[in-house]
Design an enzyme around this catalytic site. Structure first.
Site, PDB file in Angstrom:
ATOM      1  N   ARG A 270      -2.801  -0.183  -6.061  1.00  0.00           N
ATOM      2  CA  ARG A 270      -3.950  -0.897  -6.611  1.00  0.00           C
ATOM      3  C   ARG A 270      -5.231  -0.187  -6.196  1.00  0.00           C
ATOM      4  O   ARG A 270      -5.480   0.017  -5.006  1.00  0.00           O
ATOM      5  CB  ARG A 270      -3.971  -2.351  -6.110  1.00  0.00           C
ATOM      6  CG  ARG A 270      -5.133  -3.131  -6.708  1.00  0.00           C
ATOM      7  CD  ARG A 270      -5.228  -4.550  -6.173  1.00  0.00           C
ATOM      8  NE  ARG A 270      -6.464  -5.166  -6.669  1.00  0.00           N
ATOM      9  CZ  ARG A 270      -7.138  -6.114  -6.057  1.00  0.00           C
ATOM     10  NH1 ARG A 270      -6.724  -6.598  -4.895  1.00  0.00           N
ATOM     11  NH2 ARG A 270      -8.254  -6.587  -6.572  1.00  0.00           N
TER      12      ARG A 270
ATOM     13  N   HIS B 291     -14.823  -4.574  -8.107  1.00  0.00           N
ATOM     14  CA  HIS B 291     -14.522  -4.958  -6.726  1.00  0.00           C
ATOM     15  C   HIS B 291     -15.830  -4.910  -5.925  1.00  0.00           C
ATOM     16  O   HIS B 291     -16.034  -4.026  -5.094  1.00  0.00           O
ATOM     17  CB  HIS B 291     -13.457  -4.037  -6.134  1.00  0.00           C
ATOM     18  CG  HIS B 291     -12.762  -4.601  -4.926  1.00  0.00           C
ATOM     19  ND1 HIS B 291     -11.396  -4.716  -4.834  1.00  0.00           N
ATOM     20  CD2 HIS B 291     -13.253  -5.092  -3.759  1.00  0.00           C
ATOM     21  CE1 HIS B 291     -11.071  -5.241  -3.664  1.00  0.00           C
ATOM     22  NE2 HIS B 291     -12.183  -5.469  -2.993  1.00  0.00           N
TER      23      HIS B 291
ATOM     24  N   GLU C 221     -11.973 -11.368  -6.399  1.00  0.00           N
ATOM     25  CA  GLU C 221     -12.549 -12.393  -5.537  1.00  0.00           C
ATOM     26  C   GLU C 221     -13.952 -12.847  -5.956  1.00  0.00           C
ATOM     27  O   GLU C 221     -14.940 -12.664  -5.239  1.00  0.00           O
ATOM     28  CB  GLU C 221     -12.581 -11.911  -4.085  1.00  0.00           C
ATOM     29  CG  GLU C 221     -11.200 -11.643  -3.527  1.00  0.00           C
ATOM     30  CD  GLU C 221     -11.176 -11.293  -2.054  1.00  0.00           C
ATOM     31  OE1 GLU C 221     -10.088 -11.274  -1.471  1.00  0.00           O
ATOM     32  OE2 GLU C 221     -12.255 -11.039  -1.482  1.00  0.00           O
TER      33      GLU C 221
ATOM     34  N   ASN D  90      -5.017 -13.142  -3.536  1.00  0.00           N
ATOM     35  CA  ASN D  90      -5.359 -12.503  -2.270  1.00  0.00           C
ATOM     36  C   ASN D  90      -5.273 -13.559  -1.174  1.00  0.00           C
ATOM     37  O   ASN D  90      -6.043 -14.525  -1.172  1.00  0.00           O
ATOM     38  CB  ASN D  90      -6.789 -11.932  -2.301  1.00  0.00           C
ATOM     39  CG  ASN D  90      -6.937 -10.783  -3.274  1.00  0.00           C
ATOM     40  OD1 ASN D  90      -5.982 -10.342  -3.898  1.00  0.00           O
ATOM     41  ND2 ASN D  90      -8.156 -10.295  -3.405  1.00  0.00           N
TER      42      ASN D  90
ATOM     43  N   TYR E  92      -4.952 -14.226   3.109  1.00  0.00           N
ATOM     44  CA  TYR E  92      -5.029 -13.663   4.456  1.00  0.00           C
ATOM     45  C   TYR E  92      -4.704 -14.659   5.556  1.00  0.00           C
ATOM     46  O   TYR E  92      -4.124 -14.300   6.572  1.00  0.00           O
ATOM     47  CB  TYR E  92      -6.425 -13.073   4.709  1.00  0.00           C
ATOM     48  CG  TYR E  92      -6.644 -11.757   4.010  1.00  0.00           C
ATOM     49  CD1 TYR E  92      -6.257 -10.561   4.595  1.00  0.00           C
ATOM     50  CD2 TYR E  92      -7.220 -11.715   2.744  1.00  0.00           C
ATOM     51  CE1 TYR E  92      -6.434  -9.349   3.945  1.00  0.00           C
ATOM     52  CE2 TYR E  92      -7.408 -10.512   2.080  1.00  0.00           C
ATOM     53  CZ  TYR E  92      -7.012  -9.327   2.685  1.00  0.00           C
ATOM     54  OH  TYR E  92      -7.178  -8.131   2.037  1.00  0.00           O
TER      55      TYR E  92
ATOM     56  N   GLU F   7      -3.487  -8.865  -2.390  1.00  0.00           N
ATOM     57  CA  GLU F   7      -3.986  -8.451  -1.075  1.00  0.00           C
ATOM     58  C   GLU F   7      -3.363  -9.329  -0.006  1.00  0.00           C
ATOM     59  O   GLU F   7      -3.274 -10.550  -0.171  1.00  0.00           O
ATOM     60  CB  GLU F   7      -5.517  -8.570  -0.955  1.00  0.00           C
ATOM     61  CG  GLU F   7      -6.312  -7.527  -1.687  1.00  0.00           C
ATOM     62  CD  GLU F   7      -7.813  -7.644  -1.418  1.00  0.00           C
ATOM     63  OE1 GLU F   7      -8.195  -8.107  -0.322  1.00  0.00           O
ATOM     64  OE2 GLU F   7      -8.590  -7.283  -2.319  1.00  0.00           O
TER      65      GLU F   7
END
Length: 471
Positions: free
Chosen positions: A73, A118, A163, A307, A309, A375
């Site tokens: 990516r 991005h 995002e 994404n 985390y 991600e």
């Protein structure tokens, strides 16, 4: 345990790795501007050179091959391709660079997943209002069409915007990301920016669908970031409601219009309007409405790009008093469970099971879409640890949770992209935070790349599952 065609990837973003900020006709982006202002970034660092992937792409490709990735990516720099943000002037050197990258990947049997945006808006467009301007969505659509036309013969997976929550809130309310604006209050810049990003995404999806899909046979989505959220007190009604609000203001803000109703979550709108009324802000809602005269938002994602985390516990309260802002609108406080280990940066609690829980939630809430985890990573700060045992264990544990989500929960997960291929420029943290599967020595003029233990472990995992083995 994983489908044979499962996408095993790693990700990067243009500003974080490319460098070459003025090379070969590239225009400035908002991150160029932001980083060159004093006090914005840790240690006054910037991405002027970063990993110098603009000149060292072949080194990156060697890293990709060493890991055995099936997918990679990357993002395109809008300002490298279109220096003033418009198709009036195309920078052919930029086109040549991305042609080289895409052709190099395909020659090695690696499929690209390409992100159009991005975080790095051309500064020329920011000077005209940036994402607060409704016209930026139309310009994004033109840029997207240019990229589909130029590169779409080789790209089957597209991400329009990465995002949008981060761009909107951190860039336009908190001021800690480019363009560095702090505009809470009745103007509600963050909500306006998020709205225009959704409009831009929808326009680009419809452009691809009507003009390129039949021939190119690709898929288009947007990457939505979300933590997994649980009530601090599972038996307390107020905490349960606060958790629902928090999910509505993060995941739901962008997923609900695209996957469910074509509009924002009612939980979100009613919370915003109630806070506005309480604080005497009259007039139309601070959360914009979609126009029926524009391309429909609903259905504009061919897969769910996630994404993830970390996770949080949520309790009621935690607003910011008599201020009109997103924090006061959602009236929910986030709490770290003390049993969760924290890696590197203070916000990143390591909770692999949270990814499985979030995947189950997405399956149930959004009609079981195909999901790419675009991600997911583990940070390192302080002294360098090439033998990064904790991060190696993190990848083992996390990928096991993904396998459980597929096998036991029936989630349609199509791919996993580790963040990130390389240690790189981590936005306002500069080079002080390292997420890479490869260490980049920024004190070395050659910017040498050295694989971490976690990179070797990820390569073993990929090799094992690509061979169809379960253990």
């Amino acid at each position: 345990m994983f489908p044979r065609d499962f996408a095993w990837g790693a990700g990067t973003a243009a500003y974080q790795i490319e460098g070459g900020w003025q090379a070969d006709g590239k225009g400035p982006s908002i991150w160029d501007t932001f980083c060159h202002e004093k006090g914005r970034v840790f240690g006054e660092q910037n991405g002027d050179e970063a990993c110098n992937s603009y000149e060292l792409w072949e080194k990156d490709l060697e890293c990709i091959q060493q890991l055995g990735l099936t997918h990679y990516r990357l993002s395109l720099s809008w300002a490298r391709l279109l220096p003033d943000g418009t198709t009036r002037h195309v920078n052919q050197k930029g086109v040549q660079y991305y042609n080289k990258v895409l052709d190099g990947l395909l020659a090695c049997g690696v499929s690209p997943m390409v992100t159009l945006y991005h975080f790095d808006l051309p500064q020329a467009l920011q000077d005209q209002g940036g994402w607060k301007s409704a016209g930026t969505a139309t310009l994004f659509d033109s840029y997207a069409r240019f990229c589909f036309q130029t590169f779409g013969d080789r790209v089957k997976l597209w991400i329009t915007i990465n995002e949008p929550y981060v761009c909107a809130k951190l860039g336009h309310e908190d001021g800690i990301h480019a363009p560095g604006l702090k505009e809470p209050g009745a103007a509600a810049a963050a909500y306006l920016v998020g709205h225009n990003m959704l409009r831009a995404h929808a326009m680009a999806w419809h452009s691809y669908d009507s003009c390129y899909r039949t021939e190119q046979k690709g898929a288009v989505s947007l990457a939505i970031n979300s933590d997994w959220l649980e009530p601090l007190n599972a038996g307390r009604t107020e905490d349960i409601a606060a958790t629902e609000r928090q999910l509505a203001f993060t995941l739901g803000w962008f997923a609900w219009p695209v996957f469910v109703t074509g509009d924002y979550p009612e939980t979100m709108r009613s919370a915003i309007d109630a806070r506005s009324k309480k604080l005497g802000c009259s007039g139309s809602s601070r959360l914009p409405s979609f126009s029926k005269d524009e391309p429909a938002i609903l259905g504009t994602a061919d897969f769910f790009a996630l994404n993830y985390y970390t996770s949080r516990n949520v309790e009621a309260g935690g607003g910011c008093g008599e201020t009109l802002c997103m924090k006061s609108d959602r009236d929910a406080g986030e709490v770290l469970d003390p049993s969760w280990p924290v890696c590197g940066v203070s916000w990143l609690a390591v909770v692999p099971r949270g990814l499985r829980e979030l995947l189950k939630y997405i399956k149930d809430a959004f009609n079981n879409p195909a999901v790419y985890i675009t991600e997911n990573g583990f940070s390192q700060v302080g002294p360098l640890q090439i033998e990064d045992v904790q991060r190696s264990e993190f990848y083992q544990d996390t990928i096991l949770e993904v396998a459980k989500a597929i096998q036991e929960d029936g989630v349609n997960v199509r791919g996993y992209f580790a963040w990130s291929l390389l240690d790189n420029f981590e936005w306002a943290d500069g080079f002080s935070v390292r997420f890479g599967l490869f260490h980049v020595d920024f004190t070395d003029a050659r910017l040498s790349r050295t694989i971490y233990q976690s990179g070797r472990e990820y390569a073993k995992i990929i090799s094992r599952y690509k061979c169809g083995q379960s253990k």
